[in-house]
Design a protein around this motif. Structure first.
Motif, PDB file in Angstrom:
ATOM      1  N   GLY A  17       0.814  -1.207   0.000  1.00 21.01           N
ATOM      2  CA  GLY A  17       0.000   0.000   0.000  1.00 21.01           C
ATOM      3  C   GLY A  17       0.846   1.254   0.000  1.00 21.01           C
ATOM      4  O   GLY A  17       0.524   2.237  -0.684  1.00 21.01           O
ATOM      5  N   THR A  18       1.942   1.245   0.752  1.00 22.14           N
ATOM      6  CA  THR A  18       2.836   2.401   0.791  1.00 22.14           C
ATOM      7  C   THR A  18       3.432   2.695  -0.580  1.00 22.14           C
ATOM      8  O   THR A  18       3.467   3.843  -1.033  1.00 22.14           O
ATOM      9  CB  THR A  18       3.971   2.157   1.809  1.00 22.14           C
ATOM     10  N   VAL A  19       3.895   1.657  -1.257  1.00 22.38           N
ATOM     11  CA  VAL A  19       4.468   1.828  -2.597  1.00 22.38           C
ATOM     12  C   VAL A  19       3.408   2.329  -3.575  1.00 22.38           C
ATOM     13  O   VAL A  19       3.665   3.233  -4.388  1.00 22.38           O
ATOM     14  CB  VAL A  19       5.073   0.495  -3.093  1.00 22.38           C
ATOM     15  N   SER A  20       2.203   1.796  -3.495  1.00 24.50           N
ATOM     16  CA  SER A  20       1.122   2.211  -4.395  1.00 24.50           C
ATOM     17  C   SER A  20       0.732   3.664  -4.162  1.00 24.50           C
ATOM     18  O   SER A  20       0.522   4.421  -5.124  1.00 24.50           O
ATOM     19  CB  SER A  20      -0.095   1.300  -4.195  1.00 24.50           C
ATOM     20  N   LEU A  21       0.638   4.065  -2.908  1.00 22.19           N
ATOM     21  CA  LEU A  21       0.282   5.455  -2.600  1.00 22.19           C
ATOM     22  C   LEU A  21       1.374   6.417  -3.041  1.00 22.19           C
ATOM     23  O   LEU A  21       1.078   7.529  -3.494  1.00 22.19           O
ATOM     24  CB  LEU A  21       0.018   5.598  -1.103  1.00 22.19           C
ATOM     25  N   LEU A  25       0.936   9.537  -5.655  1.00 21.24           N
ATOM     26  CA  LEU A  25       1.367  10.906  -5.389  1.00 21.24           C
ATOM     27  C   LEU A  25       2.332  11.410  -6.457  1.00 21.24           C
ATOM     28  O   LEU A  25       2.287  12.583  -6.834  1.00 21.24           O
ATOM     29  CB  LEU A  25       2.040  10.983  -4.025  1.00 21.24           C
ATOM     30  N   LYS A  26       3.216  10.554  -6.917  1.00 20.18           N
ATOM     31  CA  LYS A  26       4.170  10.954  -7.947  1.00 20.18           C
ATOM     32  C   LYS A  26       3.455  11.347  -9.236  1.00 20.18           C
ATOM     33  O   LYS A  26       3.868  12.275  -9.933  1.00 20.18           O
ATOM     34  CB  LYS A  26       5.143   9.799  -8.224  1.00 20.18           C
ATOM     35  N   ARG A  27       2.368  10.624  -9.536  1.00 18.38           N
ATOM     36  CA  ARG A  27       1.609  10.937 -10.750  1.00 18.38           C
ATOM     37  C   ARG A  27       0.690  12.144 -10.563  1.00 18.38           C
ATOM     38  O   ARG A  27       0.379  12.834 -11.533  1.00 18.38           O
ATOM     39  CB  ARG A  27       0.782   9.723 -11.179  1.00 18.38           C
ATOM     40  N   ASN A  28       0.260  12.389  -9.325  1.00 20.24           N
ATOM     41  CA  ASN A  28      -0.682  13.486  -9.052  1.00 20.24           C
ATOM     42  C   ASN A  28      -0.210  14.276  -7.832  1.00 20.24           C
ATOM     43  O   ASN A  28      -0.792  14.181  -6.749  1.00 20.24           O
ATOM     44  CB  ASN A  28      -2.085  12.931  -8.789  1.00 20.24           C
ATOM     45  N   VAL A  33      -4.805  15.435  -3.500  1.00 19.32           N
ATOM     46  CA  VAL A  33      -4.459  14.019  -3.609  1.00 19.32           C
ATOM     47  C   VAL A  33      -3.607  13.594  -2.411  1.00 19.32           C
ATOM     48  O   VAL A  33      -3.767  12.490  -1.875  1.00 19.32           O
ATOM     49  CB  VAL A  33      -3.721  13.746  -4.932  1.00 19.32           C
ATOM     50  N   ALA A  34      -2.696  14.465  -1.974  1.00 18.74           N
ATOM     51  CA  ALA A  34      -1.854  14.149  -0.822  1.00 18.74           C
ATOM     52  C   ALA A  34      -2.700  13.935   0.432  1.00 18.74           C
ATOM     53  O   ALA A  34      -2.407  13.042   1.236  1.00 18.74           O
ATOM     54  CB  ALA A  34      -0.843  15.270  -0.594  1.00 18.74           C
TER      55      ALA A  34
END
Length: 213
Positions: A17-21, A25-28, A33-34
């Motif tokens: 989940g941490t990697v996915s979030l 964030l990197k994309r948006n 979003v943050a």
């Protein structure tokens, strides 16, 4: 055995989940979003780390874990009890004072009510993560008091390690997006985890989050 499987699976799910979030964030990279990503991360923390450790341990019985996995309990009970009690007490104290600082100075709470500004007062002027440090001490201290080799290794190698990964890979990025230069300045001045004895000025970082797009 089911409790152990749930605990281990929780750590894995939290890391995924941490990697996915972080990728989201990197994309948006926007404050809105943050904020949503931060709330989701807090939900993951409670579901995957906090409750599997605490409620699962109480349900299973602290003393039963070592027998299930086939390891011996921790040696030197008197020493481990003293060290565990100190760590547990300090951890609870750090949590209480962190809650107070986040509520009074940040106008928020540790989980779902996000702070409105950088908190750099109280414990937060000596370490950026006093609440996390308190959580680590609480988990390890409780494991030592339980005398459980499994719980101690699980706390140090799984819970603490997974949460440190979360802080470095996700939370720092999320705070930089929400508070921009205010957080970057705070990050450069205040140590990541272990407190430094000298106090620093807090008004430098008392900046509200930027307007939402």
């Amino acid at each position: 055995m089911v409790t152990i499987v749930v605990q281990v699976a929780g750590v894995i799910l939290f890391l995924v989940g941490t990697v996915s979030l972080r990728r989201w964030l990197k994309r948006n990279p926007t404050p809105r979003v943050a904020e949503w990503a931060s709330r989701i991360s807090h939900l993951l923390f409670h579901l995957c780390l906090f409750w599997p450790f605490l409620a699962g341990s109480v349900y299973q019985g602290f003393e039963q874990f070592d027998g299930i996995v086939g390891v011996r309990p921790l040696p030197i009970p008197h020493v481990r009890d003293v060290v565990g009690a100190i760590m547990l007490t300090v951890g609870i104290g750090l949590a209480i004072f962190s809650f107070k600082a986040l509520g009074f100075h940040g106008k928020g709470a540790p989980s779902f009510i996000l702070v409105k500004q950088i908190v750099a007062d109280g414990l937060y002027k000596r370490t950026r993560n006093p609440l996390a440090l308190g959580w680590y001490l609480f988990c390890v201290g409780l494991s030592l008091l339980a005398g459980s080799m499994y719980l101690t290794l699980y706390a140090v190698l799984a819970l603490v390690a997974a949460h440190l990964f979360y802080l470095k890979q996700f939370e720092e990025l999320e705070l930089e997006i929400r508070f921009c230069e205010a957080y970057r300045s705070y990050k450069q001045t205040v140590p990541f985890l272990f407190p430094r004895p000298n106090a620093i000025r807090s008004d430098t970082w008392a900046a509200h989050e930027p307007p939402r797009p």
